[in-house]
Structure formats: structure tokens, C-alpha cells
Design a protein around this motif. Structure first.
Motif, PDB file in Angstrom:
ATOM      1  N   ALA A 158      39.058  38.804 -28.633  1.00 13.41           N
ATOM      2  CA  ALA A 158      39.078  37.276 -28.800  1.00 13.41           C
ATOM      3  C   ALA A 158      39.496  37.174 -27.677  1.00 13.41           C
ATOM      4  O   ALA A 158      40.844  36.376 -28.829  1.00 13.41           O
ATOM      5  CB  ALA A 158      38.872  37.203 -30.411  1.00 13.41           C
ATOM      6  N   ASP A 209      48.584  25.408 -30.703  1.00 14.54           N
ATOM      7  CA  ASP A 209      47.482  25.910 -30.968  1.00 14.54           C
ATOM      8  C   ASP A 209      46.552  27.231 -30.194  1.00 14.54           C
ATOM      9  O   ASP A 209      47.543  26.931 -29.384  1.00 14.54           O
ATOM     10  CB  ASP A 209      46.047  24.669 -31.674  1.00 14.54           C
ATOM     11  N   LEU A 210      45.772  27.650 -30.547  1.00 19.50           N
ATOM     12  CA  LEU A 210      44.978  28.738 -29.642  1.00 19.50           C
ATOM     13  C   LEU A 210      44.123  27.851 -28.318  1.00 19.50           C
ATOM     14  O   LEU A 210      43.550  26.577 -29.243  1.00 19.50           O
ATOM     15  CB  LEU A 210      44.232  29.192 -30.499  1.00 19.50           C
ATOM     16  N   GLU A 255      43.826  19.003 -32.727  1.00 21.16           N
ATOM     17  CA  GLU A 255      43.659  18.030 -32.234  1.00 21.16           C
ATOM     18  C   GLU A 255      43.965  16.934 -32.210  1.00 21.16           C
ATOM     19  O   GLU A 255      44.191  15.513 -31.550  1.00 21.16           O
ATOM     20  CB  GLU A 255      42.682  18.527 -31.235  1.00 21.16           C
ATOM     21  N   THR A 282      38.601  22.565 -25.750  1.00 16.91           N
ATOM     22  CA  THR A 282      39.051  21.050 -26.399  1.00 16.91           C
ATOM     23  C   THR A 282      39.869  19.993 -26.327  1.00 16.91           C
ATOM     24  O   THR A 282      40.131  19.166 -26.531  1.00 16.91           O
ATOM     25  CB  THR A 282      39.328  22.053 -27.594  1.00 16.91           C
ATOM     26  N   ASP A 294      47.459  35.657 -33.467  1.00 14.80           N
ATOM     27  CA  ASP A 294      48.060  35.075 -34.454  1.00 14.80           C
ATOM     28  C   ASP A 294      48.288  35.056 -35.853  1.00 14.80           C
ATOM     29  O   ASP A 294      49.101  34.523 -36.684  1.00 14.80           O
ATOM     30  CB  ASP A 294      46.754  33.643 -33.742  1.00 14.80           C
ATOM     31  N   ARG A 346      37.121  35.539 -44.090  1.00 15.42           N
ATOM     32  CA  ARG A 346      37.944  34.584 -43.627  1.00 15.42           C
ATOM     33  C   ARG A 346      38.158  34.395 -42.507  1.00 15.42           C
ATOM     34  O   ARG A 346      39.520  36.223 -43.023  1.00 15.42           O
ATOM     35  CB  ARG A 346      38.541  33.168 -43.820  1.00 15.42           C
ATOM     36  N   ARG A 398      33.450  35.254 -33.503  1.00 19.72           N
ATOM     37  CA  ARG A 398      33.879  36.172 -32.537  1.00 19.72           C
ATOM     38  C   ARG A 398      34.191  37.383 -32.410  1.00 19.72           C
ATOM     39  O   ARG A 398      33.937  38.786 -31.473  1.00 19.72           O
ATOM     40  CB  ARG A 398      34.516  35.237 -30.750  1.00 19.72           C
ATOM     41  N   SER A 409      41.604  28.871 -25.555  1.00 16.62           N
ATOM     42  CA  SER A 409      40.761  29.187 -24.963  1.00 16.62           C
ATOM     43  C   SER A 409      40.162  29.167 -23.057  1.00 16.62           C
ATOM     44  O   SER A 409      40.763  29.025 -21.627  1.00 16.62           O
ATOM     45  CB  SER A 409      39.394  30.290 -25.207  1.00 16.62           C
ATOM     46  N   THR A 410      39.398  27.926 -23.151  1.00 14.37           N
ATOM     47  CA  THR A 410      38.827  26.924 -21.789  1.00 14.37           C
ATOM     48  C   THR A 410      39.491  26.022 -21.584  1.00 14.37           C
ATOM     49  O   THR A 410      39.485  25.955 -20.325  1.00 14.37           O
ATOM     50  CB  THR A 410      37.337  26.754 -21.811  1.00 14.37           C
ATOM     51  N   GLY A 411      40.276  25.990 -22.659  1.00 10.90           N
ATOM     52  CA  GLY A 411      40.827  23.954 -22.979  1.00 10.90           C
ATOM     53  C   GLY A 411      40.074  22.792 -22.493  1.00 10.90           C
ATOM     54  O   GLY A 411      40.281  22.042 -23.039  1.00 10.90           O
TER      55      GLY A 411
HETATM   56  O1  PRT Z   1      36.793  29.044 -37.445  1.00 10.47           O
HETATM   57  P1  PRT Z   1      37.599  29.331 -38.908  1.00 10.47           P
HETATM   58  O2  PRT Z   1      37.605  28.202 -39.341  1.00 10.47           O
HETATM   59  O3  PRT Z   1      36.579  30.068 -39.870  1.00 10.47           O
HETATM   60  O4  PRT Z   1      38.430  30.382 -38.503  1.00 10.47           O
HETATM   61  P2  PRT Z   1      39.434  30.909 -37.168  1.00 10.47           P
HETATM   62  O5  PRT Z   1      39.547  30.110 -36.653  1.00 10.47           O
HETATM   63  O6  PRT Z   1      40.357  30.912 -38.130  1.00 10.47           O
HETATM   64  O7  PRT Z   1      38.830  32.532 -37.021  1.00 10.47           O
HETATM   65  P3  PRT Z   1      37.777  32.208 -35.478  1.00 10.47           P
HETATM   66  O8  PRT Z   1      36.608  33.085 -35.750  1.00 10.47           O
HETATM   67  O9  PRT Z   1      37.536  31.348 -34.980  1.00 10.47           O
HETATM   68  O10 PRT Z   1      38.776  32.798 -34.724  1.00 10.47           O
HETATM   69  C1  PRT Z   1      39.389  34.380 -35.366  1.00 10.47           C
HETATM   70  C2  PRT Z   1      40.286  34.625 -34.627  1.00 10.47           C
HETATM   71  O11 PRT Z   1      39.589  34.650 -32.505  1.00 10.47           O
HETATM   72  C3  PRT Z   1      41.112  33.654 -33.794  1.00 10.47           C
HETATM   73  O12 PRT Z   1      42.825  34.460 -35.204  1.00 10.47           O
HETATM   74  C4  PRT Z   1      41.862  33.847 -32.230  1.00 10.47           C
HETATM   75  O13 PRT Z   1      43.009  35.098 -32.381  1.00 10.47           O
HETATM   76  C5  PRT Z   1      40.894  34.185 -31.737  1.00 10.47           C
HETATM   77  N1  PRT Z   1      40.777  33.344 -30.838  1.00 10.47           N
HETATM   78  C6  PRT Z   1      40.112  33.224 -29.579  1.00 10.47           C
HETATM   79  C7  PRT Z   1      40.423  32.151 -31.490  1.00 10.47           C
HETATM   80  C8  PRT Z   1      39.567  31.720 -29.939  1.00 10.47           C
HETATM   81  N2  PRT Z   1      39.999  32.601 -28.677  1.00 10.47           N
HETATM   82  C9  PRT Z   1      39.707  29.960 -30.212  1.00 10.47           C
HETATM   83  N3  PRT Z   1      39.251  29.690 -29.147  1.00 10.47           N
HETATM   84  N4  PRT Z   1      39.925  31.200 -31.832  1.00 10.47           N
HETATM   85  C10 PRT Z   1      40.456  29.911 -32.549  1.00 10.47           C
HETATM   86  N5  PRT Z   1      40.107  29.223 -30.578  1.00 10.47           N
HETATM   87  C11 PRT Z   1      39.299  27.596 -30.801  1.00 10.47           C
HETATM   88  C12 PRT Z   1      41.228  26.537 -30.919  1.00 10.47           C
HETATM   89  O14 PRT Z   1      41.740  27.507 -32.189  1.00 10.47           O
HETATM   90  C13 PRT Z   1      40.822  25.946 -30.572  1.00 10.47           C
HETATM   91  O15 PRT Z   1      39.711  24.820 -31.717  1.00 10.47           O
HETATM   92  O16 PRT Z   1      38.258  27.126 -30.174  1.00 10.47           O
HETATM   93  C14 PRT Z   1      39.310  25.778 -29.664  1.00 10.47           C
HETATM   94  C15 PRT Z   1      39.901  26.162 -28.450  1.00 10.47           C
HETATM   95  O17 PRT Z   1      38.576  26.574 -27.328  1.00 10.47           O
HETATM   96  P4  PRT Z   1      39.106  26.072 -26.154  1.00 10.47           P
HETATM   97  O18 PRT Z   1      37.501  27.086 -24.891  1.00 10.47           O
HETATM   98  O19 PRT Z   1      38.296  25.246 -26.026  1.00 10.47           O
HETATM   99  O20 PRT Z   1      40.121  26.022 -25.052  1.00 10.47           O
END
Ligand code: PRT
Ligand code: MG
Length: 224
Positions: free
Chosen positions: A101, A169-170, A156, A176, A82, A61, A20, A172-174
Motif C-alpha cells: 500500500a 494528503d496521500l 482535495e 486525484t 500515516d 476502518r 488495498r 499515489s498516481t497523482g
Molecule cells: O477509505 P476510508 O475512508 O475507509 O479509509 P482510508 O482512506 O484510511 O483507507 P484506505 O483503505 O483507502 O487506505 C488505507 C491505507 O492505504 C492508507 O492509510 C495508506 O497508508 C495507504 N494508501 C496507499 C492510500 C493510498 N495509497 C491512496 N492513494 N490511502 C489513500 N489514498 C487516497 C488518497 O488519500 C487520495 O484521495 O487515494 C487518493 C490519491 O490517489 P491517486 O492515485 O489519485 O494519487
């Protein structure tokens, strides 16, 4: 410290993570006249070329972006709030919130776990997270005692198998959380990604960096 081949002050190295952040940064780069000419999803290369022979992109990364920029191996980069909080921001200048993002940092528990009651009763909570600094500060500010369990992914799972009572945790849509029978019980903060610049590079390469910073600023304001 200087990055590889950065003897010439017109060479610029940008650190980005795949996914992203890479995708959302491309339009900002375009606004600065920079086109990435290789695709990190189809190429195995970790150093990508652009239309400007003096600008290259490192694919690292997401959590490593601040480290490359701090040490000057990259002149600038894009990282989530974050990631920047956990890194600490040392050696980094953070001139622009790019509004890309976007998501939120939240506390979630297994459906049926009464988080409010646990907090009210002063229970000691077991919290699993990759974001230990953010979690520690959040619970300290609420006066809640926690045992933090550091994980590197798939947070999770922790409440489902009894590893923890809650996760940070982060979201976005909820979807997960929903797919894993978890409920978001508290939002800690809104998250977006920032432009980060190596402090020494900003001085030495200001002529090259300043127009890019300004173009990113204009393009991200237009998005906000
Ligand atoms: O994936 P990887 O382990 O390589 O690394 P990463 O997760 O740190 O990288 P990446 O590219 O996934 O995320 C980069 C950045 O995007 C993060 O540092 C956040 O600032 C931002 N970002 C925005 C997110 C999300 N949205 C997000 N939804 N990072 C992670 N998520 C994950 C979240 O951790 C959870 O597992 O998505 C899942 C939740 O998403 P929903 O839509 O189901 O709620
Ligand atoms: Mg990820």
C-alpha cells in the motif's frame, strides 16, 4: 487486556481494513499458511474465518486498526505509516515494514498558488488535512506558521472552495490531484504499511506469532 475468546493462547485475531491493505496482505498471509476463506466485499460479516480455526480476521476502518491492536481486541494488524503516526503507536510493536500500500504524503495547492513564495514571505498558511500530527510536525520543522483545519475526507475540495491554501494528503498516481486542478508542491515522506502487534500478545502468544512475523518478513522482503 484480552480480546474476545482469547483465553486460549493459540487463538489469533488479525485486524485489517478492506480494500488495498486487505488485498495486499492476502499473499503475506498465504506465505504464513493462512487463507482467508470469506470475502469482505461480498460478505457483510466483520469477523472472517480462515483455513485455520484458531485464526480470525476483523474488518475495521483503516484508522481503527491501531486502536484494536493497542487494546488487545486484535493480536496483530496491518496499518499505514500515516495512520500509525496519527495514532501515536502506544502499546504497539512494529516489527516489519511490509512494503505494501505504498504512496507518499505530500503538500498540494491549487494550480496557480505560489507555495514557495508564500513560504518565503512567511505567510500564515491555512492547511486542511486528516493528518494533523504529520502536518504540524512538517511545518514546524520548516518554521512555517500554519492554521490546521481538520477534515475527515475529500481534502482535495478544500483549496478549490477557499477553505484552505494547501492540503496535506496521500498521493499515489497523482490522478486525484490532477482531476481537481491541484499541484503537488512538496513531498513530506514515503508511506507504506507495517505489521503491528499487541505488545502483551507478543509475549503471551509468541509461539504462534513469531512464525507469522517471520513469514511476513520473508514475503515482504521478496516483494521490496
Ligand atoms: O477509505 P476510508 O475512508 O475507509 O479509509 P482510508 O482512506 O484510511 O483507507 P484506505 O483503505 O483507502 O487506505 C488505507 C491505507 O492505504 C492508507 O492509510 C495508506 O497508508 C495507504 N494508501 C496507499 C492510500 C493510498 N495509497 C491512496 N492513494 N490511502 C489513500 N489514498 C487516497 C488518497 O488519500 C487520495 O484521495 O487515494 C487518493 C490519491 O490517489 P491517486 O492515485 O489519485 O494519487
Ligand atoms: Mg480511502
Amino acid at each position: 487486556m484480552s480480546g474476545f475468546n482469547s483465553d486460549a493462547n493459540n487463538q489469533l485475531i488479525l485486524a485489517l481494513s478492506k480494500g488495498r491493505i486487505f488485498e495486499d496482505t492476502l499473499p503475506l498471509l498465504e506465505a504464513a499458511g493462512i487463507t482467508v476463506t470469506e470475502n469482505p466485499d461480498t460478505s457483510r460479516k466483520l469477523i472472517l474465518a480462515t483455513n485455520d480455526p484458531n485464526v480470525r480476521v476483523l474488518i475495521v476502518r483503516a484508522t481503527d486498526v491501531p486502536t484494536y491492536v493497542q487494546h488487545g481486541a486484535a493480536d496483530f494488524g496491518v496499518a499505514g505509516k500515516d495512520v500509525l503516526i496519527e495514532h501515536g503507536g502506544e502499546g504497539l510493536y512494529q516489527p516489519v515494514d511490509l512494503n505494501i500500500a505504498q504512496c507518499r504524503m505530500s503538500v498540494a495547492v491549487k494550480s496557480g498558488f505560489d507555495y514557495e513564495a508564500a513560504v518565503r514571505q512567511g505567510a500564515r498558511l491555512r492547511v486542511a488535512t486528516k493528518f494533523t500530527t504529520t502536518a504540524r510536525e512538517h511545518f514546524a520543522s520548516k518554521g512555517v506558521h500554519v492554521d490546521l483545519i481538520k477534515l475527515y475526507g475529500s481534502m482535495e475540495l478544500a483549496p478549490l472552495v477557499g477553505l484552505s491554501d494547501a492540503i496535506v494528503d496521500l498521493v499515489s498516481t497523482g490522478s486525484t490531484l490532477r482531476a481537481n486542478n491541484l499541484v503537488e508542491v512538496e513531498e513530506i515522506m514515503q508511506i507504506s504499511s507495517r505489521l503491528v502487534v499487541n505488545q502483551a500478545a507478543l509475549k503471551l502468544k509468541r509461539a504462534r506469532l513469531q512464525p507469522i512475523i517471520e513469514a511476513f518478513e520473508r514475503a515482504s522482503k521478496a516483494r521490496a
